[in-house]
Design a protein around this motif. Structure first.
Motif, PDB file in Angstrom:
ATOM      1  N   ALA A 186      -4.066  -1.173  10.355  1.00  0.00           N
ATOM      2  CA  ALA A 186      -4.339  -2.508   9.818  1.00  0.00           C
ATOM      3  C   ALA A 186      -3.068  -3.348   9.781  1.00  0.00           C
ATOM      4  O   ALA A 186      -3.091  -4.547  10.069  1.00  0.00           O
ATOM      5  CB  ALA A 186      -4.955  -2.401   8.425  1.00  0.00           C
ATOM      6  N   VAL A 187      -1.949  -2.717   9.433  1.00  0.00           N
ATOM      7  CA  VAL A 187      -0.674  -3.437   9.404  1.00  0.00           C
ATOM      8  C   VAL A 187      -0.277  -3.828  10.825  1.00  0.00           C
ATOM      9  O   VAL A 187       0.149  -4.956  11.079  1.00  0.00           O
ATOM     10  CB  VAL A 187       0.420  -2.586   8.722  1.00  0.00           C
ATOM     11  CG1 VAL A 187       1.771  -3.279   8.782  1.00  0.00           C
ATOM     12  CG2 VAL A 187       0.024  -2.284   7.277  1.00  0.00           C
ATOM     13  N   LYS A 231      -1.437  -7.915   0.450  1.00  0.00           N
ATOM     14  CA  LYS A 231      -2.900  -7.784   0.453  1.00  0.00           C
ATOM     15  C   LYS A 231      -3.353  -6.515   1.167  1.00  0.00           C
ATOM     16  O   LYS A 231      -4.455  -6.034   0.935  1.00  0.00           O
ATOM     17  CB  LYS A 231      -3.547  -8.993   1.138  1.00  0.00           C
ATOM     18  CG  LYS A 231      -3.435 -10.279   0.359  1.00  0.00           C
ATOM     19  CD  LYS A 231      -4.070 -11.408   1.149  1.00  0.00           C
ATOM     20  CE  LYS A 231      -3.791 -12.761   0.533  1.00  0.00           C
ATOM     21  NZ  LYS A 231      -4.309 -13.848   1.385  1.00  0.00           N
ATOM     22  N   LEU A 232      -2.511  -5.984   2.046  1.00  0.00           N
ATOM     23  CA  LEU A 232      -2.874  -4.796   2.833  1.00  0.00           C
ATOM     24  C   LEU A 232      -2.494  -3.479   2.158  1.00  0.00           C
ATOM     25  O   LEU A 232      -2.745  -2.413   2.726  1.00  0.00           O
ATOM     26  CB  LEU A 232      -2.201  -4.869   4.214  1.00  0.00           C
ATOM     27  CG  LEU A 232      -2.670  -5.990   5.134  1.00  0.00           C
ATOM     28  CD1 LEU A 232      -1.796  -6.062   6.378  1.00  0.00           C
ATOM     29  CD2 LEU A 232      -4.124  -5.793   5.504  1.00  0.00           C
ATOM     30  N   ILE A 233      -1.887  -3.521   0.978  1.00  0.00           N
ATOM     31  CA  ILE A 233      -1.485  -2.272   0.315  1.00  0.00           C
ATOM     32  C   ILE A 233      -2.704  -1.368   0.165  1.00  0.00           C
ATOM     33  O   ILE A 233      -3.778  -1.798  -0.259  1.00  0.00           O
ATOM     34  CB  ILE A 233      -0.787  -2.552  -1.024  1.00  0.00           C
ATOM     35  CG1 ILE A 233       0.578  -3.168  -0.723  1.00  0.00           C
ATOM     36  CG2 ILE A 233      -0.666  -1.292  -1.878  1.00  0.00           C
ATOM     37  CD1 ILE A 233       1.446  -3.458  -1.899  1.00  0.00           C
ATOM     38  N   ALA A 235       7.657  -2.532   5.777  1.00  0.00           N
ATOM     39  CA  ALA A 235       6.329  -2.016   5.451  1.00  0.00           C
ATOM     40  C   ALA A 235       6.510  -0.526   5.192  1.00  0.00           C
ATOM     41  O   ALA A 235       6.895   0.218   6.100  1.00  0.00           O
ATOM     42  CB  ALA A 235       5.362  -2.258   6.605  1.00  0.00           C
ATOM     43  N   ASP A 236       6.285  -0.095   3.970  1.00  0.00           N
ATOM     44  CA  ASP A 236       6.465   1.312   3.586  1.00  0.00           C
ATOM     45  C   ASP A 236       5.115   2.009   3.529  1.00  0.00           C
ATOM     46  O   ASP A 236       4.170   1.484   2.931  1.00  0.00           O
ATOM     47  CB  ASP A 236       7.167   1.418   2.232  1.00  0.00           C
ATOM     48  CG  ASP A 236       8.595   0.916   2.267  1.00  0.00           C
ATOM     49  OD1 ASP A 236       9.239   1.032   3.329  1.00  0.00           O
ATOM     50  OD2 ASP A 236       9.071   0.410   1.237  1.00  0.00           O
ATOM     51  N   PHE A 237       5.063   3.203   4.132  1.00  0.00           N
ATOM     52  CA  PHE A 237       3.836   3.992   4.193  1.00  0.00           C
ATOM     53  C   PHE A 237       4.071   5.355   3.558  1.00  0.00           C
ATOM     54  O   PHE A 237       5.139   5.947   3.733  1.00  0.00           O
ATOM     55  CB  PHE A 237       3.400   4.199   5.649  1.00  0.00           C
ATOM     56  CG  PHE A 237       3.084   2.922   6.378  1.00  0.00           C
ATOM     57  CD1 PHE A 237       1.809   2.391   6.351  1.00  0.00           C
ATOM     58  CD2 PHE A 237       4.078   2.251   7.077  1.00  0.00           C
ATOM     59  CE1 PHE A 237       1.523   1.214   7.013  1.00  0.00           C
ATOM     60  CE2 PHE A 237       3.799   1.075   7.746  1.00  0.00           C
ATOM     61  CZ  PHE A 237       2.514   0.546   7.714  1.00  0.00           C
ATOM     62  N   ASP A 238       3.066   5.862   2.845  1.00  0.00           N
ATOM     63  CA  ASP A 238       3.175   7.211   2.291  1.00  0.00           C
ATOM     64  C   ASP A 238       2.929   8.234   3.397  1.00  0.00           C
ATOM     65  O   ASP A 238       2.682   7.866   4.557  1.00  0.00           O
ATOM     66  CB  ASP A 238       2.230   7.407   1.104  1.00  0.00           C
ATOM     67  CG  ASP A 238       0.756   7.264   1.448  1.00  0.00           C
ATOM     68  OD1 ASP A 238       0.366   7.370   2.641  1.00  0.00           O
ATOM     69  OD2 ASP A 238      -0.044   7.063   0.507  1.00  0.00           O
TER      70      ASP A 238
END
Length: 175
Positions: free
Chosen positions: A43-44, A35-37, A78-81
């Motif tokens: 936020a994560v 839901k947080l994508i 959790a992957d982040f750009d």
């Protein structure tokens, strides 16, 4: 006009609802993470807390690992750009992810980036001259197992092995 007890009752309902929000993140972390994508790292962090490990990946993205090891069966990624927005959130200690480990190619760093640092004690087998890292997981969703990674002196993954978890348990056991 409302009585004081009606105000208190309404407040208690709101407070109970707010207290249940973090429980959703604990009970259904993948669904809550998905839901947080598109959300920022903050936020994560607000939802899941501080990650166990943080890795800067070769493509410029960042992976946070939330590990429930050594006795739990999960490690969430959790992957982040590059701009710090969440692009993916998933459970890494599942059969399909474990089968991605590449023998004779992956290094200790590759295994760490995928599953997090091993939190089980690292074993050393002198006759084989291998370090062995172990991760608990539920094979095919329910069989309590260990995923064992054997590394040579240069830190190259030379063998993987899935064994039954000596601590036992089943899918109904709470991690």
């Amino acid at each position: 006009m409302k009585t004081p007890s009606q105000y208190v009752g309404g407040w208690l309902i709101c407070a109970a609802a707010l207290l249940m929000l973090p429980a959703c993140a604990i009970l259904q972390p993948v669904q809550e993470g998905q839901k947080l994508i598109g959300s920022p790292e903050s936020a994560v962090r607000a939802t899941f807390g501080e990650p166990t490990n943080i890795y800067r990946l070769a493509d410029g993205s960042v992976r946070w690992i939330y590990s429930k090891q050594p006795l739990g069966y999960e490690a969430y990624a959790a992957d982040f750009d590059a701009s710090g927005k969440l692009t993916n959130f998933r459970q890494m200690l599942v059969t399909s992810e474990i089968y991605q480990a590449k023998v004779d190619s992956w290094t200790k760093r590759d295994v760490e980036e995928h599953f997090g640092k091993p939190l089980e004690p690292v074993q050393y087998y002198p006759l084989m001259q291998r370090d062995v890292w172990s991760y608990r997981f539920r094979q095919d969703g329910n069989l309590s197992s260990l995923f064992n990674c054997y590394f040579d002196k240069q830190g190259i993954l030379r063998q993987v092995q899935i064994t039954l978890d000596p601590l036992g348990g089943d899918s109904s056991r709470a991690p």
